[in-house]
Design an enzyme around this catalytic site. Sequence first.
Site, mmCIF file in Angstrom:
data_model
loop_
_atom_site.group_PDB
_atom_site.id
_atom_site.type_symbol
_atom_site.label_atom_id
_atom_site.label_comp_id
_atom_site.label_asym_id
_atom_site.label_seq_id
_atom_site.Cartn_x
_atom_site.Cartn_y
_atom_site.Cartn_z
ATOM 1 N N ASP A 36 0.847 -1.200 0.000
ATOM 2 C CA ASP A 36 0.000 0.000 0.000
ATOM 3 C C ASP A 36 0.878 1.244 0.000
ATOM 4 O O ASP A 36 1.990 1.230 0.531
ATOM 5 C CB ASP A 36 -0.913 0.001 1.233
ATOM 6 C CG ASP A 36 -2.202 0.782 1.005
ATOM 7 O OD1 ASP A 36 -3.286 0.155 0.979
ATOM 8 O OD2 ASP A 36 -2.135 2.021 0.830
ATOM 9 N N ASN A 90 -5.492 -4.460 -6.703
ATOM 10 C CA ASN A 90 -6.702 -3.842 -6.156
ATOM 11 C C ASN A 90 -6.553 -2.347 -5.891
ATOM 12 O O ASN A 90 -7.545 -1.635 -5.818
ATOM 13 C CB ASN A 90 -7.030 -4.595 -4.849
ATOM 14 C CG ASN A 90 -7.929 -3.818 -3.927
ATOM 15 O OD1 ASN A 90 -9.147 -3.799 -4.120
ATOM 16 N ND2 ASN A 90 -7.350 -3.157 -2.928
ATOM 17 N N TYR A 156 -12.529 7.240 -14.274
ATOM 18 C CA TYR A 156 -12.655 5.987 -13.508
ATOM 19 C C TYR A 156 -13.274 4.900 -14.394
ATOM 20 O O TYR A 156 -12.782 3.772 -14.456
ATOM 21 C CB TYR A 156 -13.530 6.254 -12.276
ATOM 22 C CG TYR A 156 -13.636 5.110 -11.306
ATOM 23 C CD1 TYR A 156 -12.721 4.973 -10.263
ATOM 24 C CD2 TYR A 156 -14.653 4.164 -11.402
ATOM 25 C CE1 TYR A 156 -12.815 3.933 -9.349
ATOM 26 C CE2 TYR A 156 -14.756 3.114 -10.504
ATOM 27 C CZ TYR A 156 -13.836 3.011 -9.474
ATOM 28 O OH TYR A 156 -13.936 1.962 -8.586
ATOM 29 N N LYS A 160 -11.495 1.434 -15.650
ATOM 30 C CA LYS A 160 -12.022 0.115 -15.271
ATOM 31 C C LYS A 160 -12.404 -0.705 -16.507
ATOM 32 O O LYS A 160 -12.223 -1.930 -16.525
ATOM 33 C CB LYS A 160 -13.207 0.272 -14.318
ATOM 34 C CG LYS A 160 -12.845 0.878 -12.953
ATOM 35 C CD LYS A 160 -11.835 0.033 -12.181
ATOM 36 C CE LYS A 160 -11.596 0.559 -10.769
ATOM 37 N NZ LYS A 160 -10.603 -0.234 -10.028
ATOM 38 N N THR A 191 -16.751 1.253 1.861
ATOM 39 C CA THR A 191 -15.320 1.352 2.181
ATOM 40 C C THR A 191 -14.955 2.837 2.363
ATOM 41 O O THR A 191 -15.735 3.725 1.987
ATOM 42 C CB THR A 191 -14.440 0.813 1.031
ATOM 43 O OG1 THR A 191 -14.569 1.706 -0.084
ATOM 44 C CG2 THR A 191 -14.801 -0.593 0.618
HETATM 45 P P1 NAI Z 1 -10.039 2.140 -0.285
HETATM 46 O O1 NAI Z 1 -9.787 3.579 -0.522
HETATM 47 O O2 NAI Z 1 -10.705 1.722 0.982
HETATM 48 O O3 NAI Z 1 -8.684 1.313 -0.434
HETATM 49 C C1 NAI Z 1 -7.805 1.553 -1.492
HETATM 50 C C2 NAI Z 1 -6.378 1.330 -1.001
HETATM 51 O O4 NAI Z 1 -5.519 1.526 -2.115
HETATM 52 C C3 NAI Z 1 -5.961 2.334 0.090
HETATM 53 O O5 NAI Z 1 -5.372 1.652 1.171
HETATM 54 C C4 NAI Z 1 -4.965 3.229 -0.627
HETATM 55 O O6 NAI Z 1 -3.942 3.735 0.223
HETATM 56 C C5 NAI Z 1 -4.416 2.282 -1.683
HETATM 57 N N1 NAI Z 1 -3.837 3.012 -2.817
HETATM 58 C C6 NAI Z 1 -4.340 4.084 -3.459
HETATM 59 N N2 NAI Z 1 -3.499 4.500 -4.413
HETATM 60 C C7 NAI Z 1 -2.430 3.666 -4.374
HETATM 61 C C8 NAI Z 1 -1.218 3.594 -5.108
HETATM 62 N N3 NAI Z 1 -0.921 4.476 -6.063
HETATM 63 N N4 NAI Z 1 -0.364 2.589 -4.814
HETATM 64 C C9 NAI Z 1 -0.633 1.704 -3.837
HETATM 65 N N5 NAI Z 1 -1.741 1.742 -3.086
HETATM 66 C C10 NAI Z 1 -2.640 2.712 -3.357
HETATM 67 O O7 NAI Z 1 -10.878 1.673 -1.566
HETATM 68 P P2 NAI Z 1 -11.756 0.367 -1.884
HETATM 69 O O8 NAI Z 1 -13.139 0.819 -1.999
HETATM 70 O O9 NAI Z 1 -11.403 -0.743 -0.998
HETATM 71 O O10 NAI Z 1 -11.239 0.082 -3.367
HETATM 72 C C11 NAI Z 1 -10.407 -0.992 -3.727
HETATM 73 C C12 NAI Z 1 -10.575 -1.259 -5.197
HETATM 74 O O11 NAI Z 1 -11.917 -1.636 -5.448
HETATM 75 C C13 NAI Z 1 -10.286 -0.058 -6.098
HETATM 76 O O12 NAI Z 1 -9.614 -0.485 -7.259
HETATM 77 C C14 NAI Z 1 -11.686 0.436 -6.443
HETATM 78 O O13 NAI Z 1 -11.696 1.138 -7.655
HETATM 79 C C15 NAI Z 1 -12.436 -0.867 -6.504
HETATM 80 N N6 NAI Z 1 -13.867 -0.763 -6.356
HETATM 81 C C16 NAI Z 1 -14.416 -0.180 -5.251
HETATM 82 C C17 NAI Z 1 -15.779 -0.066 -5.136
HETATM 83 C C18 NAI Z 1 -16.447 0.579 -3.958
HETATM 84 O O14 NAI Z 1 -17.648 0.882 -4.053
HETATM 85 N N7 NAI Z 1 -15.781 0.795 -2.839
HETATM 86 C C19 NAI Z 1 -16.674 -0.565 -6.196
HETATM 87 C C20 NAI Z 1 -15.992 -1.200 -7.288
HETATM 88 C C21 NAI Z 1 -14.638 -1.278 -7.359
#
Ligand code: NAI
Length: 253
Positions: A36, A90, A156, A160, A191
């Site tokens: 992360d 992710n 976004y 995706k 989240t």
């Molecule tokens: P979140 O914000 O809770 O977690 C994302 C994590 O990725 C964070 O810990 C952040 O520090 C890390 N991160 C961000 N940029 C980074 C980088 N450049 N390098 C390394 N780490 C990095 O978000 P969430 O919701 O858990 O999202 C996870 C994945 O799921 C993402 O790809 C998001 O697009 C996808 N997603 C989320 C949805 C939602 O409704 N929460 C729906 C569909 C997909």
Amino acid sequence: MRFENSTVVVTGGGSGIGRETARAFAEEGGNVVVADVDREVGEDAAETITDETDGEATFVEVDVTDDGAVNSMVETAVEQYGGLDAAVNNAGIGGPQVLTAEVDDDGWQAVIDVNLTGVWRCMRHEIPAMVDDGGGAIVNVASILGRVGFETASAYTAAKHGVLGLTKTAALEYADDEIRVNAVCPGFVETPMLDEAGMLADEDVRRDIEGRHAMDRLGRPDEIADAITWLCSDGASFTTGESLVVDGGYLSQ
Ligand code: NAI
């Protein structure tokens, strides 16, 4: 214990879907590299997972836009645990919430760099490690917005959709190397990302988002983690190039 003696990398493993996914692998005996960009949440996730599960977790600070850091992430997995069996790409960001013509260059580029190029960058280092290890499984975290559009999310949605194309192509290219490459397409999941996008605090906004799912609720991170671990398990041995929708019926309406 489907992942005993397995090594798994989870990017964005400090928070939300990634954190729950890292925990799910460790609960079934996996050694997990929690990767992360945010050291605080990543270290906390790795410590908590090691304390509370049968598996082990190590934190690696990595920005998925930094090629050297991504290379080190994979090297850490291989050196520390002796190979790479699965990778969950992710890490992601939400990006600007404005109409397509109003997105500025920096906002567009940031989302493409992390959400699309970051996934490719990770695969570029993960795949050779898996080839050396006799195969593996990759899951890229896309979204329902990899299948349909969403007003004010052009970068976004473009990123995706791109992840799904990348997933299919890599699946074709590396099937002979015993590497399966799949994606998951979650609906809206509760989240920190959704909170930061202002979709949780305001009750009217939250109800609007919930109502877009046939099940009339948001998803939980563990429900997405279940799909990801299945795709990485032997149960999915004939599944590759797939984008598995886990969306409470969002796309069925
Ligand atoms: P979140 O914000 O809770 O977690 C994302 C994590 O990725 C964070 O810990 C952040 O520090 C890390 N991160 C961000 N940029 C980074 C980088 N450049 N390098 C390394 N780490 C990095 O978000 P969430 O919701 O858990 O999202 C996870 C994945 O799921 C993402 O790809 C998001 O697009 C996808 N997603 C989320 C949805 C939602 O409704 N929460 C729906 C569909 C997909």
